[in-house]
Enzyme design. Structure first.
Site, PDB file in Angstrom:
ATOM      1  NE  ARG A 193       7.158   3.321   7.135  1.00 34.09           N
ATOM      2  CZ  ARG A 193       6.962   2.217   6.423  1.00 34.09           C
ATOM      3  NH1 ARG A 193       6.159   2.126   5.429  1.00 34.09           N
ATOM      4  NH2 ARG A 193       7.953   1.119   6.421  1.00 34.09           N
ATOM      5  CG  MET A 226       3.417  -6.427  -0.146  1.00 34.32           C
ATOM      6  SD  MET A 226       2.088  -7.460   0.641  1.00 34.32           S
ATOM      7  CE  MET A 226       3.848  -8.345   1.694  1.00 34.32           C
ATOM      8  NE  ARG A 227       6.107   1.314   1.246  1.00 33.03           N
ATOM      9  CZ  ARG A 227       7.480   1.349   1.690  1.00 33.03           C
ATOM     10  NH1 ARG A 227       8.302   0.204   1.555  1.00 33.03           N
ATOM     11  NH2 ARG A 227       7.858   2.376   2.240  1.00 33.03           N
ATOM     12  CG  HIS A 243      -4.459 -10.541   7.217  1.00 33.98           C
ATOM     13  ND1 HIS A 243      -3.175 -10.265   6.857  1.00 33.98           N
ATOM     14  CD2 HIS A 243      -4.153 -11.558   8.120  1.00 33.98           C
ATOM     15  CE1 HIS A 243      -2.170 -11.085   7.471  1.00 33.98           C
ATOM     16  NE2 HIS A 243      -2.931 -11.892   8.265  1.00 33.98           N
ATOM     17  N   GLY A 287      -1.984  -9.179  -8.109  1.00 36.62           N
ATOM     18  CA  GLY A 287      -3.532  -8.524  -8.432  1.00 36.62           C
ATOM     19  C   GLY A 287      -4.763  -9.202  -8.601  1.00 36.62           C
ATOM     20  CB  SER A 288      -5.449 -12.965  -7.825  1.00 38.46           C
ATOM     21  OG  SER A 288      -5.161 -13.082  -6.479  1.00 38.46           O
ATOM     22  CG  ASP A 321      -2.526  -7.799   9.050  1.00 34.36           C
ATOM     23  OD1 ASP A 321      -2.755  -6.932   8.161  1.00 34.36           O
ATOM     24  OD2 ASP A 321      -1.520  -8.196   8.990  1.00 34.36           O
ATOM     25  CD  GLU A 329      -6.756 -13.844   0.190  1.00 35.05           C
ATOM     26  OE1 GLU A 329      -6.276 -12.864  -0.427  1.00 35.05           O
ATOM     27  OE2 GLU A 329      -6.097 -14.712   0.520  1.00 35.05           O
ATOM     28  CG  ASN A 377      -5.618  -5.230   4.347  1.00 36.32           C
ATOM     29  OD1 ASN A 377      -5.201  -5.529   3.006  1.00 36.32           O
ATOM     30  ND2 ASN A 377      -4.789  -5.912   5.438  1.00 36.32           N
TER      31      ASN A 377
HETATM   32  C1  GRF Z   1      -3.400 -12.051  -0.960  1.00 35.64           C
HETATM   33  O1  GRF Z   1      -3.256 -13.420  -0.356  1.00 35.64           O
HETATM   34  C2  GRF Z   1      -3.616 -10.961   0.127  1.00 35.64           C
HETATM   35  O2  GRF Z   1      -4.678 -11.647   1.094  1.00 35.64           O
HETATM   36  C3  GRF Z   1      -2.698 -10.617   0.736  1.00 35.64           C
HETATM   37  O3  GRF Z   1      -1.818 -10.574  -0.119  1.00 35.64           O
HETATM   38  C4  GRF Z   1      -2.235 -11.426  -1.216  1.00 35.64           C
HETATM   39  C5  GRF Z   1      -2.306 -10.649  -2.519  1.00 35.64           C
HETATM   40  O4  GRF Z   1      -2.499 -11.569  -3.620  1.00 35.64           O
HETATM   41  N1  GRF Z   1      -2.850  -9.224   1.495  1.00 35.64           N
HETATM   42  P1  GRF Z   1      -3.118 -10.823  -4.906  1.00 35.64           P
HETATM   43  O5  GRF Z   1      -1.947  -9.676  -5.554  1.00 35.64           O
HETATM   44  O6  GRF Z   1      -4.591 -10.253  -4.718  1.00 35.64           O
HETATM   45  O7  GRF Z   1      -3.126 -12.051  -5.992  1.00 35.64           O
END
Ligand code: GRF
Length: 209
Positions: A68, A93-94, A112, A14-15, A148, A177, A110
């Site tokens: 799902r 991650m779903r 990426h 969750g950064s 994506d 990001e 999203n």
């Molecule tokens: C990030 O690199 C994001 O781009 C990808 O998954 C990672 C998640 O990192 N989709 P965080 O949980 O936000 O630290």
């Protein structure tokens, strides 16, 4: 006009979620992070969100097995219960079904870790190093049914160094990001980014965006 109520969907550390929470503390930020939802009860980001005073919910995908859409209906119910306007996927991650994506169309972003349309899917930093690209980076895009893909709202790059490893490259991309996700959410919340307008000028190339 009131601030948009945002839910951040996570599966892990969750950064990016934290970057959004911090950006949204500013008085002039047009959105508030009203809810963090994880599909994994053990996600480290959940405790970070609680420490930041943000409401959290867990919608574990496992009891739903292969269904799902049933999982997504439970997720959608949480979002509606909290009167959520916008959704940010941040390491969620779903894969989402067209049902959920259509429901939140134009209201879901999203992030990426690549310069889309390059390197969709997992292991983007390894793929970038293997391809020998000189520039790598991160992209925030509208979510569409194809993974994506979807019109780009924000994107920025870093130079790839000779001595980069996956870890060093990932760390520099992560800084990008954390900078561009708050910018992209601001643009969406202020109505400066919209799926309808960007679909025309930013039509997907090679099946991506
Ligand atoms: C990030 O690199 C994001 O781009 C990808 O998954 C990672 C998640 O990192 N989709 P965080 O949980 O936000 O630290």
């Amino acid at each position: 006009m009131g601030k948009k109520r945002v839910a951040v969907l996570i599966s892990g550390r969750g950064s990016n979620m934290t970057a959004l929470i911090e950006a949204a503390r500013a008085n002039d930020y047009p959105a508030e992070i009203a809810l963090v939802v994880s599909n994994r009860p053990e996600a480290a980001g959940l405790s970070r969100a609680r420490e930041a005073g943000v409401a959290t919910a867990i919608v574990d995908h496992r009891p739903f097995g292969e269904d799902r859409e049933a999982f997504e209906r439970a997720l959608d119910a949480e979002l509606r219960a909290q009167r959520i306007d916008l959704v940010c996927l941040a390491g969620f991650m779903r894969l989402l079904t067209p049902w959920f994506v259509t429901r939140w169309s134009g209201r879901m972003l999203n992030i990426h870790p690549s310069l889309l349309p390059q390197f969709k899917g997992l292991d983007t930093h390894r793929l970038a190093l293997e391809a020998g690209v000189k520039q790598h980076g991160a992209t925030v895009h509208f979510v569409v049914p194809e993974m994506d893909a979807g019109p780009i709202v924000a994107q920025d790059s870093v130079a790839v160094r000779e001595d980069d490893t996956e870890a060093t490259l990932a760390a520099r991309v992560l800084e990008v990001e954390h900078r561009i996700y708050p910018q992209a959410l601001r643009a969406l919340a202020e109505g400066r980014a919209s799926l309808a307008s960007s679909s025309k000028e930013n039509a997907p190339r090679e099946g991506g965006a």
